[in-house]
Design a protein around this motif. Structure first.
Motif, PDB file in Angstrom:
ATOM      1  N   THR A  19      -7.499  -6.526 -10.414  1.00  0.00           N
ATOM      2  CA  THR A  19      -6.871  -5.177 -10.891  1.00  0.00           C
ATOM      3  C   THR A  19      -7.570  -4.060 -10.384  1.00  0.00           C
ATOM      4  O   THR A  19      -7.237  -2.800 -10.515  1.00  0.00           O
ATOM      5  CB  THR A  19      -6.587  -5.036 -12.385  1.00  0.00           C
ATOM      6  N   THR A  20      -8.916  -4.181  -9.852  1.00  0.00           N
ATOM      7  CA  THR A  20      -9.558  -3.226  -9.201  1.00  0.00           C
ATOM      8  C   THR A  20      -8.657  -2.460  -8.257  1.00  0.00           C
ATOM      9  O   THR A  20      -8.215  -3.037  -7.355  1.00  0.00           O
ATOM     10  CB  THR A  20     -10.847  -3.722  -8.714  1.00  0.00           C
ATOM     11  N   GLY A  21      -8.346  -1.008  -8.335  1.00  0.00           N
ATOM     12  CA  GLY A  21      -7.807  -0.260  -7.632  1.00  0.00           C
ATOM     13  C   GLY A  21      -6.497   0.381  -8.388  1.00  0.00           C
ATOM     14  O   GLY A  21      -5.734   1.176  -7.446  1.00  0.00           O
TER      15      GLY A  21
ATOM     16  N   LYS B 182      -2.973   0.203  -4.035  1.00  0.00           N
ATOM     17  CA  LYS B 182      -2.874   0.129  -2.583  1.00  0.00           C
ATOM     18  C   LYS B 182      -3.418  -1.383  -2.413  1.00  0.00           C
ATOM     19  O   LYS B 182      -4.241  -2.058  -2.845  1.00  0.00           O
ATOM     20  CB  LYS B 182      -3.930   0.787  -1.924  1.00  0.00           C
ATOM     21  N   VAL B 183      -2.590  -2.174  -1.686  1.00  0.00           N
ATOM     22  CA  VAL B 183      -2.842  -3.619  -1.527  1.00  0.00           C
ATOM     23  C   VAL B 183      -3.760  -3.950  -0.838  1.00  0.00           C
ATOM     24  O   VAL B 183      -3.986  -3.613   0.386  1.00  0.00           O
ATOM     25  CB  VAL B 183      -1.568  -4.288  -0.670  1.00  0.00           C
ATOM     26  N   PRO B 184      -4.910  -4.536  -1.335  1.00  0.00           N
ATOM     27  CA  PRO B 184      -6.332  -4.842  -0.736  1.00  0.00           C
ATOM     28  C   PRO B 184      -6.100  -6.319  -0.082  1.00  0.00           C
ATOM     29  O   PRO B 184      -5.649  -7.241  -0.581  1.00  0.00           O
ATOM     30  CB  PRO B 184      -7.186  -4.757  -2.050  1.00  0.00           C
ATOM     31  N   PRO B 185      -7.145  -6.127   1.130  1.00  0.00           N
ATOM     32  CA  PRO B 185      -7.194  -7.693   1.638  1.00  0.00           C
ATOM     33  C   PRO B 185      -7.365  -8.953   0.998  1.00  0.00           C
ATOM     34  O   PRO B 185      -6.691 -10.088   1.030  1.00  0.00           O
ATOM     35  CB  PRO B 185      -8.136  -7.417   2.789  1.00  0.00           C
ATOM     36  N   ARG B 186      -8.122  -8.717  -0.431  1.00  0.00           N
ATOM     37  CA  ARG B 186      -8.623  -9.790  -1.128  1.00  0.00           C
ATOM     38  C   ARG B 186      -7.613 -10.480  -1.662  1.00  0.00           C
ATOM     39  O   ARG B 186      -7.419 -11.434  -2.218  1.00  0.00           O
ATOM     40  CB  ARG B 186      -9.603  -9.510  -2.300  1.00  0.00           C
TER      41      ARG B 186
ATOM     42  N   ASN C 297       0.592 -10.962   3.448  1.00  0.00           N
ATOM     43  CA  ASN C 297       1.385 -10.522   2.299  1.00  0.00           C
ATOM     44  C   ASN C 297       0.719 -10.345   1.014  1.00  0.00           C
ATOM     45  O   ASN C 297      -0.186 -11.246   0.633  1.00  0.00           O
ATOM     46  CB  ASN C 297       2.541 -11.001   2.268  1.00  0.00           C
ATOM     47  N   LEU C 298       0.957  -9.388   0.084  1.00  0.00           N
ATOM     48  CA  LEU C 298       0.567  -9.525  -1.238  1.00  0.00           C
ATOM     49  C   LEU C 298       0.903 -10.752  -1.768  1.00  0.00           C
ATOM     50  O   LEU C 298       2.020 -11.165  -1.678  1.00  0.00           O
ATOM     51  CB  LEU C 298       1.047  -8.265  -2.049  1.00  0.00           C
ATOM     52  N   SER C 299       0.324 -11.647  -2.176  1.00  0.00           N
ATOM     53  CA  SER C 299       0.576 -12.825  -2.715  1.00  0.00           C
ATOM     54  C   SER C 299       1.216 -12.873  -4.034  1.00  0.00           C
ATOM     55  O   SER C 299       1.036 -11.756  -4.935  1.00  0.00           O
ATOM     56  CB  SER C 299      -0.854 -13.755  -2.789  1.00  0.00           C
ATOM     57  N   ASN C 300       2.060 -14.072  -4.227  1.00  0.00           N
ATOM     58  CA  ASN C 300       3.163 -14.079  -5.478  1.00  0.00           C
ATOM     59  C   ASN C 300       2.107 -13.955  -6.543  1.00  0.00           C
ATOM     60  O   ASN C 300       2.603 -13.582  -7.632  1.00  0.00           O
ATOM     61  CB  ASN C 300       3.713 -15.323  -5.383  1.00  0.00           C
TER      62      ASN C 300
ATOM     63  N   SER D 144      10.863  -8.295  -1.896  1.00  0.00           N
ATOM     64  CA  SER D 144      10.448  -8.056  -0.656  1.00  0.00           C
ATOM     65  C   SER D 144       8.953  -8.154  -0.326  1.00  0.00           C
ATOM     66  O   SER D 144       8.158  -8.357  -1.486  1.00  0.00           O
ATOM     67  CB  SER D 144      10.920  -6.723  -0.015  1.00  0.00           C
ATOM     68  N   LYS D 145       8.298  -8.082   0.811  1.00  0.00           N
ATOM     69  CA  LYS D 145       7.097  -8.427   1.056  1.00  0.00           C
ATOM     70  C   LYS D 145       6.146  -6.804   1.107  1.00  0.00           C
ATOM     71  O   LYS D 145       6.863  -5.817   1.283  1.00  0.00           O
ATOM     72  CB  LYS D 145       6.756  -9.079   2.249  1.00  0.00           C
ATOM     73  N   ALA D 146       5.057  -7.004   0.621  1.00  0.00           N
ATOM     74  CA  ALA D 146       4.257  -5.910   0.725  1.00  0.00           C
ATOM     75  C   ALA D 146       3.060  -6.437   1.352  1.00  0.00           C
ATOM     76  O   ALA D 146       2.396  -7.234   1.363  1.00  0.00           O
ATOM     77  CB  ALA D 146       3.538  -5.627  -0.909  1.00  0.00           C
ATOM     78  N   LYS D 147       2.753  -5.506   2.518  1.00  0.00           N
ATOM     79  CA  LYS D 147       1.501  -5.861   3.492  1.00  0.00           C
ATOM     80  C   LYS D 147       0.261  -5.140   2.870  1.00  0.00           C
ATOM     81  O   LYS D 147       0.320  -4.092   2.077  1.00  0.00           O
ATOM     82  CB  LYS D 147       1.741  -5.431   4.933  1.00  0.00           C
ATOM     83  N   ILE D 148      -1.031  -5.530   3.724  1.00  0.00           N
ATOM     84  CA  ILE D 148      -2.169  -4.765   3.311  1.00  0.00           C
ATOM     85  C   ILE D 148      -2.130  -3.491   3.491  1.00  0.00           C
ATOM     86  O   ILE D 148      -1.390  -2.962   4.635  1.00  0.00           O
ATOM     87  CB  ILE D 148      -3.003  -5.396   4.371  1.00  0.00           C
ATOM     88  N   ASP D 149      -2.622  -2.640   2.802  1.00  0.00           N
ATOM     89  CA  ASP D 149      -2.707  -1.148   2.802  1.00  0.00           C
ATOM     90  C   ASP D 149      -1.351  -0.505   2.412  1.00  0.00           C
ATOM     91  O   ASP D 149      -1.175   0.784   2.341  1.00  0.00           O
ATOM     92  CB  ASP D 149      -3.164  -0.388   4.171  1.00  0.00           C
ATOM     93  N   ASP D 150      -0.368  -1.310   1.981  1.00  0.00           N
ATOM     94  CA  ASP D 150       0.872  -0.457   1.580  1.00  0.00           C
ATOM     95  C   ASP D 150       0.495  -0.056   0.042  1.00  0.00           C
ATOM     96  O   ASP D 150      -0.314  -0.727  -0.699  1.00  0.00           O
ATOM     97  CB  ASP D 150       2.093  -1.859   1.373  1.00  0.00           C
TER      98      ASP D 150
END
Length: 159
Positions: free
Chosen positions: A40-42, A58-62, A69-72, A106-112
């Motif tokens: 939940t950081t961010g 903001k979707v982080p790479p981790r 894509n932001l994981s389920n 729908s999908k969310a990508k890194i940095d969305d």
């Protein structure tokens, strides 16, 4: 079965590396867990009213899967945290999530940048319900929508 066990065994180098990892002691109920910090950081709270909250994230790479894509699982965790935050009462034990229904739209990508809107639907006895909508801020697309039921033992309210 033996082959599976062998795959999971650490090499001496891996074992040595793991033994050097310092894990700080966390006081349960006093500090966030490593899991909570990781997941939940961010989150930024933008608006709060009784039974309603809007956050940005903001979707982080981790928290992404192999396709970026932001994981389920991360979405489910965010739905859980965003919904539970509307029911939390300081000084009482956390509610227990007993049911979640999530539609992954729908999908969310890194940095969305996502907008997460949470609404309290109601409460009956120890049960509470929330609704969480996750939307991509730039496209307006719904990423996920969830319904969430939580329970707090009536005995916990007397603590």
């Amino acid at each position: 079965m033996e082959d599976a066990k062998k795959c999971l065994e650490l090499t001496p180098e891996e074992s040595e590396a793991v033994s050097r990892v310092v894990v700080p002691e966390i006081r349960v109920g006093k500090e966030p867990s490593l899991y909570d910090l990781f997941a939940t950081t961010g989150i930024r709270v933008d608006q709060v009213e009784p039974g309603f909250a809007v956050c940005s994230f903001k979707v982080p790479p981790r928290l992404t899967d192999k396709d970026g894509n932001l994981s389920n699982g991360a979405i489910a965790n965010l739905v859980d945290v965003a919904g539970a935050s509307l029911i939390y009462v300081k000084g009482l034990p956390m509610n227990v999530s007993v049911d979640m229904s999530i539609s992954y739209v729908s999908k969310a990508k890194i940095d969305d940048e996502l907008e997460i809107t949470s609404k309290r639907l109601g409460q009956k006895g120890g049960y509470s319900g929330t609704s969480v909508l996750m939307r991509n801020k730039s496209t307006g697309e719904i990423v996920a929508e969830g319904r969430h039921s939580l329970f707090r033992s009536p005995a916990a309210s007397k603590l």
